[in-house]
Design a protein around this motif. Structure first.
Motif, PDB file in Angstrom:
ATOM      1  N   ASP A 183       0.821  -1.209   0.000  1.00 22.74           N
ATOM      2  CA  ASP A 183       0.000   0.000   0.000  1.00 22.74           C
ATOM      3  C   ASP A 183       0.858   1.262   0.000  1.00 22.74           C
ATOM      4  OD1 ASP A 183       0.991   0.163   2.580  1.00 22.74           O
ATOM      5  OD2 ASP A 183      -0.910  -0.253   3.561  1.00 22.74           O
ATOM      6  N   ARG A 184       2.177   1.085   0.059  1.00 25.01           N
ATOM      7  CA  ARG A 184       3.082   2.240   0.087  1.00 25.01           C
ATOM      8  C   ARG A 184       3.878   2.403  -1.198  1.00 25.01           C
ATOM      9  NH1 ARG A 184       7.318   3.288   4.978  1.00 25.01           N
ATOM     10  NH2 ARG A 184       5.360   2.962   6.094  1.00 25.01           N
ATOM     11  N   ASP A 185       4.340   1.293  -1.804  1.00 28.12           N
ATOM     12  CA  ASP A 185       5.232   1.436  -2.952  1.00 28.12           C
ATOM     13  C   ASP A 185       5.262   0.172  -3.796  1.00 28.12           C
ATOM     14  OD1 ASP A 185       6.572  -0.277  -1.290  1.00 28.12           O
ATOM     15  OD2 ASP A 185       8.393   0.923  -1.113  1.00 28.12           O
ATOM     16  N   MET A 186       6.013   0.245  -4.902  1.00 26.94           N
ATOM     17  CA  MET A 186       6.170  -0.878  -5.820  1.00 26.94           C
ATOM     18  C   MET A 186       7.619  -0.914  -6.285  1.00 26.94           C
ATOM     19  SD  MET A 186       4.372  -1.436  -9.562  1.00 26.94           S
ATOM     20  CE  MET A 186       5.449  -0.219 -10.357  1.00 26.94           C
ATOM     21  N   PHE A 187       8.131  -2.138  -6.530  1.00 32.34           N
ATOM     22  CA  PHE A 187       9.511  -2.302  -7.001  1.00 32.34           C
ATOM     23  C   PHE A 187       9.563  -3.491  -7.951  1.00 32.34           C
ATOM     24  CE2 PHE A 187      13.802  -3.978  -6.898  1.00 32.34           C
ATOM     25  CZ  PHE A 187      14.603  -2.849  -6.914  1.00 32.34           C
ATOM     26  N   VAL A 188      10.235  -3.297  -9.087  1.00 30.45           N
ATOM     27  CA  VAL A 188      10.381  -4.347 -10.097  1.00 30.45           C
ATOM     28  C   VAL A 188      11.853  -4.447 -10.507  1.00 30.45           C
ATOM     29  CG1 VAL A 188       9.851  -4.997 -12.485  1.00 30.45           C
ATOM     30  CG2 VAL A 188       8.042  -4.085 -11.004  1.00 30.45           C
ATOM     31  N   PHE A 214      17.348  -3.991 -15.122  1.00 32.10           N
ATOM     32  CA  PHE A 214      16.805  -2.688 -14.744  1.00 32.10           C
ATOM     33  C   PHE A 214      15.915  -2.808 -13.514  1.00 32.10           C
ATOM     34  CE2 PHE A 214      13.511  -4.297 -17.640  1.00 32.10           C
ATOM     35  CZ  PHE A 214      12.331  -3.958 -16.981  1.00 32.10           C
ATOM     36  N   PHE A 215      15.872  -1.715 -12.742  1.00 35.19           N
ATOM     37  CA  PHE A 215      14.941  -1.538 -11.625  1.00 35.19           C
ATOM     38  C   PHE A 215      13.905  -0.498 -12.047  1.00 35.19           C
ATOM     39  CE2 PHE A 215      18.863  -1.942  -8.638  1.00 35.19           C
ATOM     40  CZ  PHE A 215      18.856  -3.325  -8.736  1.00 35.19           C
ATOM     41  N   VAL A 216      12.673  -0.671 -11.593  1.00 41.30           N
ATOM     42  CA  VAL A 216      11.649   0.370 -11.668  1.00 41.30           C
ATOM     43  C   VAL A 216      10.978   0.448 -10.302  1.00 41.30           C
ATOM     44  CG1 VAL A 216       9.485   1.126 -12.719  1.00 41.30           C
ATOM     45  CG2 VAL A 216      11.212   0.009 -14.128  1.00 41.30           C
ATOM     46  N   TRP A 217      10.786   1.652  -9.799  1.00 46.93           N
ATOM     47  CA  TRP A 217      10.125   1.805  -8.506  1.00 46.93           C
ATOM     48  C   TRP A 217       9.178   3.000  -8.544  1.00 46.93           C
ATOM     49  CZ3 TRP A 217      15.235   2.679  -9.554  1.00 46.93           C
ATOM     50  CH2 TRP A 217      15.709   3.990  -9.413  1.00 46.93           C
ATOM     51  N   ASN A 218       8.175   2.981  -7.670  1.00 43.33           N
ATOM     52  CA  ASN A 218       7.181   4.051  -7.654  1.00 43.33           C
ATOM     53  C   ASN A 218       6.410   4.013  -6.350  1.00 43.33           C
ATOM     54  OD1 ASN A 218       5.645   6.198  -8.947  1.00 43.33           O
ATOM     55  ND2 ASN A 218       3.937   4.762  -8.976  1.00 43.33           N
ATOM     56  N   SER A 219       5.803   5.142  -6.024  1.00 45.91           N
ATOM     57  CA  SER A 219       4.882   5.208  -4.897  1.00 45.91           C
ATOM     58  C   SER A 219       3.699   6.079  -5.291  1.00 45.91           C
ATOM     59  CB  SER A 219       5.564   5.794  -3.653  1.00 45.91           C
ATOM     60  OG  SER A 219       4.607   5.991  -2.624  1.00 45.91           O
ATOM     61  N   GLU A 220       2.500   5.545  -5.135  1.00 47.56           N
ATOM     62  CA  GLU A 220       1.288   6.317  -5.401  1.00 47.56           C
ATOM     63  C   GLU A 220       0.943   7.249  -4.261  1.00 47.56           C
ATOM     64  OE1 GLU A 220      -1.096   2.895  -8.001  1.00 47.56           O
ATOM     65  OE2 GLU A 220      -1.513   3.155  -5.846  1.00 47.56           O
ATOM     66  N   GLY A 222       3.223   9.017  -2.125  1.00 41.90           N
ATOM     67  CA  GLY A 222       4.181  10.039  -1.713  1.00 41.90           C
ATOM     68  C   GLY A 222       5.358   9.534  -0.918  1.00 41.90           C
ATOM     69  N   ALA A 223       5.571   8.203  -0.883  1.00 37.80           N
ATOM     70  CA  ALA A 223       6.683   7.663  -0.113  1.00 37.80           C
ATOM     71  C   ALA A 223       8.019   7.813  -0.833  1.00 37.80           C
ATOM     72  CB  ALA A 223       6.437   6.190   0.213  1.00 37.80           C
ATOM     73  N   GLN A 224       8.008   7.873  -2.170  1.00 37.10           N
ATOM     74  CA  GLN A 224       9.232   8.040  -2.938  1.00 37.10           C
ATOM     75  C   GLN A 224       8.886   8.461  -4.353  1.00 37.10           C
ATOM     76  OE1 GLN A 224      11.425   4.377  -3.495  1.00 37.10           O
ATOM     77  NE2 GLN A 224       9.575   3.171  -3.820  1.00 37.10           N
ATOM     78  N   ALA A 225       9.892   8.886  -5.089  1.00 36.29           N
ATOM     79  CA  ALA A 225       9.708   9.291  -6.474  1.00 36.29           C
ATOM     80  C   ALA A 225       9.569   8.075  -7.372  1.00 36.29           C
ATOM     81  CB  ALA A 225      10.900  10.143  -6.923  1.00 36.29           C
ATOM     82  N   LEU A 226       9.131   8.314  -8.598  1.00 38.49           N
ATOM     83  CA  LEU A 226       9.178   7.297  -9.643  1.00 38.49           C
ATOM     84  C   LEU A 226      10.594   7.238 -10.192  1.00 38.49           C
ATOM     85  CD1 LEU A 226       8.100   5.481 -12.032  1.00 38.49           C
ATOM     86  CD2 LEU A 226       7.561   7.630 -13.198  1.00 38.49           C
ATOM     87  N   GLY A 227      11.103   6.037 -10.436  1.00 35.79           N
ATOM     88  CA  GLY A 227      12.454   5.935 -10.971  1.00 35.79           C
ATOM     89  C   GLY A 227      12.657   4.695 -11.808  1.00 35.79           C
TER      90      GLY A 227
END
Length: 364
Positions: A183-188, A214-220, A222-227
């Motif tokens: 519920d906080r973030d995603m990482f691939v 490659f890594f991809v990460w995101n938070s819907e 506000g926990a971290q930026a998209l990268g």
């Protein structure tokens, strides 16, 4: 060469319900979350904290319609920040006392402020997932997973997939997956270990074969930026540490109001280009870097990385390769070797990113 531990940290800390064994399963999950989520703008005066009966430390948040909603751990932290109170301390207080502190901050101590709230409904009481600024530029996880699905398939049978162990393919399960969401973030983390790139003079004058990852990460919320970060590497071990990484290149997008547009302009094309790139193209880039000789090494390093890093970068390369820096590829190798010993991740990633830019520049 650098060691990347971001995936290992995810692997070591994620519970079973945050682990997914294919991109398809991950996409279905985050799509369902998106369908059941609703964002709206409210005044801080419209939110009231209230203690819950039966649990002396629990509390809910009551909105304009008078219905209480549960609060996630992360949303409570954001609520406390808006109220000007330390979240860790409030969690130790009885619910009624914590609610009084929050309400004082939201209703009396500070001027009224506009907030962006994100609610999630799954049959039962609604859940407050995020409290951000009104101009928060949310990039939904499902937008990212759809792009990954479209370009890389299910993440377990295509060229780019959950990495194996020490270069050997393994059956993907929750114990070894590199696909995560909460519920906080995603990482691939995906890698192409089948089409390796031969790198001459990899170590001690011997060639080596490197994979793309490659890594991809995101938070819907506000926990971290998209990268997104791309790199070459030797292998991934069982605890998902990436060994022998080089050519690290990273793009980050903060969730400002322009974030959805920047996703379309920067990250989505980067994913597309990486999906369509050939190993031959990367080999050509490495060959160019190896042919690009640097006559004044000290001056080049000082101009690009500051004079204080000249000695450490040269020493790191000498320790790994037993010869002095001569080419642009040597510089990239030396920088990533030095970055391996940096304690703080932000500083390490910043240096690795600069090394990646060198490869981009010489490939033009």
């Amino acid at each position: 060469m650098a060691v990347l531990t971001a995936a290992s940290t995810q692997w070591a800390t994620r519970p079973a319900d945050q682990r997914f064994t294919s991109l398809t399963a991950l996409h279905e999950h985050v799509s369902t979350v998106r369908e059941r989520s609703h964002a709206k703008a409210l005044s801080s005066r419209a939110l009231t904290a209230a203690p819950l009966e039966g649990d002396h430390r629990a509390l809910a948040v009551v909105g304009p319609n008078g219905a209480p909603v549960d609060v996630t751990h992360w949303a409570f932290t954001q609520l406390a920040q808006r109220a000007g109170a330390p979240a860790g301390y409030l969690r130790e207080l009885p619910g009624a006392m914590a609610a009084d502190c929050l309400n004082y901050g939201l209703h009396q101590k500070h001027d009224s402020m506009d907030l962006g709230v994100l609610l999630y409904q799954n049959g039962g009481p609604a859940e407050l997932r995020a409290i951000t600024g009104p101009n928060y530029g949310r990039i939904w996880n499902t937008t990212i997973t759809k792009a990954l699905n479209d370009r890389f398939g299910d993440g377990v049978t295509g060229d780019f997939r959950v990495p194996g162990e020490f270069g050997k393919a393994v059956e993907v399960g929750k114990a070894n997956t590199t696909l995560y969401a909460s519920d906080r973030d995603m990482f691939v983390f995906l890698a192409d270990e089948q089409h390796r790139i031969e790198v001459p003079n990899r170590r001690d004058g011997q060639p080596g074969l490197m994979a793309r990852g490659f890594f991809v990460w995101n938070s819907e919320v506000g926990a971290q930026a998209l990268g997104i970060a791309t790199f070459l590497f030797d292998y991934v071990c069982k605890n998902r540490i990436v060994w022998g990484a080089t050519g690290y290149n990273e793009v980050r997008i903060r969730h400002t109001s322009s974030a959805p547009h920047r996703w379309l302009e920067e990250v989505a094309p980067a994913i597309e280009a990486y999906a369509q790139s050939s190993t031959q193209g990367i080999q050509d880039g490495i060959a160019k870097a190896r042919q690009h000789r640097i006559d004044q090494v000290d001056e080049f390093l000082a101009k690009r990385f500051t004079r204080s890093l000249v000695g450490p970068i040269k020493a790191a390369f000498m320790a790994d390769e037993q010869r002095p820096i001569e080419t642009m590829w040597d510089v990239v190798t030396g920088v990533t070797a030095h970055a391996r010993g940096i304690q703080y991740q932000d500083e390490r990633v910043k240096l690795e990113r600069e090394a990646g830019k060198l490869m981009d520049a010489v490939a033009v």
